[in-house]
Structures are given as structure tokens and as C-alpha cells.
Scaffold this motif. Structure first.
Motif, PDB file in Angstrom:
ATOM      1  N   MET A 150      -0.897  -9.582  -1.404  1.00  0.00           N
ATOM      2  CA  MET A 150      -1.073  -8.461  -0.509  1.00  0.00           C
ATOM      3  C   MET A 150       0.278  -7.804  -0.188  1.00  0.00           C
ATOM      4  O   MET A 150       0.361  -6.588  -0.089  1.00  0.00           O
ATOM      5  N   LEU A 151       1.298  -8.626  -0.023  1.00  0.00           N
ATOM      6  CA  LEU A 151       2.626  -8.101   0.275  1.00  0.00           C
ATOM      7  C   LEU A 151       3.145  -7.231  -0.869  1.00  0.00           C
ATOM      8  O   LEU A 151       3.680  -6.153  -0.642  1.00  0.00           O
ATOM      9  N   PHE A 152       2.942  -7.693  -2.103  1.00  0.00           N
ATOM     10  CA  PHE A 152       3.437  -6.930  -3.250  1.00  0.00           C
ATOM     11  C   PHE A 152       2.665  -5.629  -3.438  1.00  0.00           C
ATOM     12  O   PHE A 152       3.227  -4.620  -3.857  1.00  0.00           O
ATOM     13  N   ARG A 153       1.392  -5.658  -3.116  1.00  0.00           N
ATOM     14  CA  ARG A 153       0.587  -4.456  -3.231  1.00  0.00           C
ATOM     15  C   ARG A 153       1.071  -3.396  -2.236  1.00  0.00           C
ATOM     16  O   ARG A 153       1.209  -2.222  -2.583  1.00  0.00           O
ATOM     17  N   SER A 154       1.343  -3.780  -1.019  1.00  0.00           N
ATOM     18  CA  SER A 154       1.821  -2.822  -0.023  1.00  0.00           C
ATOM     19  C   SER A 154       3.238  -2.343  -0.376  1.00  0.00           C
ATOM     20  O   SER A 154       3.570  -1.174  -0.169  1.00  0.00           O
ATOM     21  N   LEU A 171       2.756   0.214  -3.182  1.00  0.00           N
ATOM     22  CA  LEU A 171       2.252   1.484  -2.654  1.00  0.00           C
ATOM     23  C   LEU A 171       3.324   2.253  -1.888  1.00  0.00           C
ATOM     24  O   LEU A 171       3.413   3.479  -1.990  1.00  0.00           O
ATOM     25  N   SER A 172       4.162   1.546  -1.137  1.00  0.00           N
ATOM     26  CA  SER A 172       5.218   2.243  -0.394  1.00  0.00           C
ATOM     27  C   SER A 172       6.233   2.862  -1.356  1.00  0.00           C
ATOM     28  O   SER A 172       6.720   3.973  -1.132  1.00  0.00           O
ATOM     29  N   LEU A 224       8.514   7.602  -4.211  1.00  0.00           N
ATOM     30  CA  LEU A 224       8.842   8.306  -5.447  1.00  0.00           C
ATOM     31  C   LEU A 224       8.102   9.632  -5.557  1.00  0.00           C
ATOM     32  O   LEU A 224       8.659  10.632  -6.028  1.00  0.00           O
ATOM     33  N   PHE A 225       6.860   9.663  -5.108  1.00  0.00           N
ATOM     34  CA  PHE A 225       6.114  10.914  -5.107  1.00  0.00           C
ATOM     35  C   PHE A 225       6.785  11.933  -4.180  1.00  0.00           C
ATOM     36  O   PHE A 225       6.935  13.098  -4.531  1.00  0.00           O
ATOM     37  N   GLY A 226       7.212  11.503  -3.022  1.00  0.00           N
ATOM     38  CA  GLY A 226       7.907  12.376  -2.077  1.00  0.00           C
ATOM     39  C   GLY A 226       9.215  12.897  -2.647  1.00  0.00           C
ATOM     40  O   GLY A 226       9.569  14.067  -2.452  1.00  0.00           O
TER      41      GLY A 226
END
Length: 160
Positions: A1-5, A8-9, A14-16
Motif C-alpha cells: 500500500m505504501l508503494f502504491r501511494s 501515485l504521488s 510528473l504530470f504537474g
């Protein structure tokens, strides 16, 4: 779960960054032009025409306005202006604005063309060299007009 968040962050970050990098060009309505032979020549000619049209005001033109007129990004317009300044065609004045610094009646379109782009290959030989020389000669005849003649609409018509 930690790696998934964490993943996503980073994805959001990178999108920003990508949106932030593209935003200035998008805001000025500039799209990435294909890098084709002679593109710098046509961009520089567009900037020179704008500077010549605005020379009577004496206030000069801001880089952003010149870039918008030529439909290029500001960094590309600045690079072209610096190259043209080196040739003595334009000058930066107080406030970072630009003016035309040469006599448009004496600046030949062929000078701009040679300085900023179109050149025939000099390493051609045989029949290719003959064709290149013929094209270069036709090129010089068509582009021998001055910037002033070009802006005044005295563009010679090429016969097919």
C-alpha cells in the motif's frame, strides 16, 4: 500500500511538471512546429517583418509579441533575435524591447536566408553539383530583393 501511494504521488508530480512546462506555449497559442530545413529563416523573416512594420513608433517590440507574431516560443524568438543582433540587423533597447537596426532597403532576403538556414550542400559532385548550382542561382535571383521591397509587396512570382 505504501508503494502504491508513493507511485501515485510521483505520477501526479510528473504530470504537474509536464503541464507546467507546456503551459507558456499553450498560453501564447504556440504549437511545436516540425523542424524542417529553412524553418529558422522563415521565423526570422517573420520577426524582421514585424520589426520593420513597427519601426515608425520607435518603442520597439517585446520578445513575447514577436514570438506570438512568428508563432514560435519565446526562447526560440530570443535565440533568433540574438543571432540577428550579431549580424547587426536588430538591436535591444531599454526595457528589453527590440528594434530593427539596419536599413531595410539594404538588407537582402538572401542575406537572411544564408545567415539563418537555407544552404545548398557544398560537398555535392558531378550532376548533383550542377543541379545544386542551378538551384543556388535561382535562389539568389528570387531572394535578391530587399526587406523593404518584400514588406512593400513587390515579391517576384516564380514560374513553375
Amino acid at each position: 500500500m505504501l508503494f502504491r501511494s508513493l507511485y501515485l504521488s510521483w505520477l501526479v508530480t510528473l504530470f504537474g511538471a509536464a503541464v507546467t512546462a507546456v503551459l507558456p506555449d499553450w498560453r501564447h497559442g504556440v504549437s511545436a512546429a516540425p523542424n524542417v530545413p529553412g524553418q529558422e529563416f522563415t521565423d526570422a523573416l517573420s520577426i524582421l517583418v514585424r520589426l520593420m512594420q513597427g519601426r515608425d513608433g520607435g518603442n520597439g517590440e517585446a520578445v513575447a509579441m514577436l514570438a506570438r507574431h512568428a508563432r514560435v516560443d519565446v526562447a526560440h524568438a530570443e535565440m533568433l533575435l540574438e543571432r540577428m543582433r550579431g549580424a547587426g540587423w536588430v538591436q535591444r533597447i531599454v526595457g528589453g524591447r527590440w528594434i530593427i537596426a539596419c536599413d531595410p532597403a539594404r538588407l537582402r532576403i538572401s542575406d537572411v536566408c544564408r545567415a539563418l538556414g537555407y544552404r545548398m550542400a557544398s560537398n555535392a559532385h558531378g550532376s548533383v553539383a550542377t543541379v545544386a548550382a542551378a538551384l543556388e542561382g535561382a535562389h539568389d535571383r528570387v531572394l535578391s530583393m530587399s526587406l523593404e521591397e518584400f514588406v512593400g509587396g513587390q515579391v517576384p512570382q516564380c514560374k513553375p
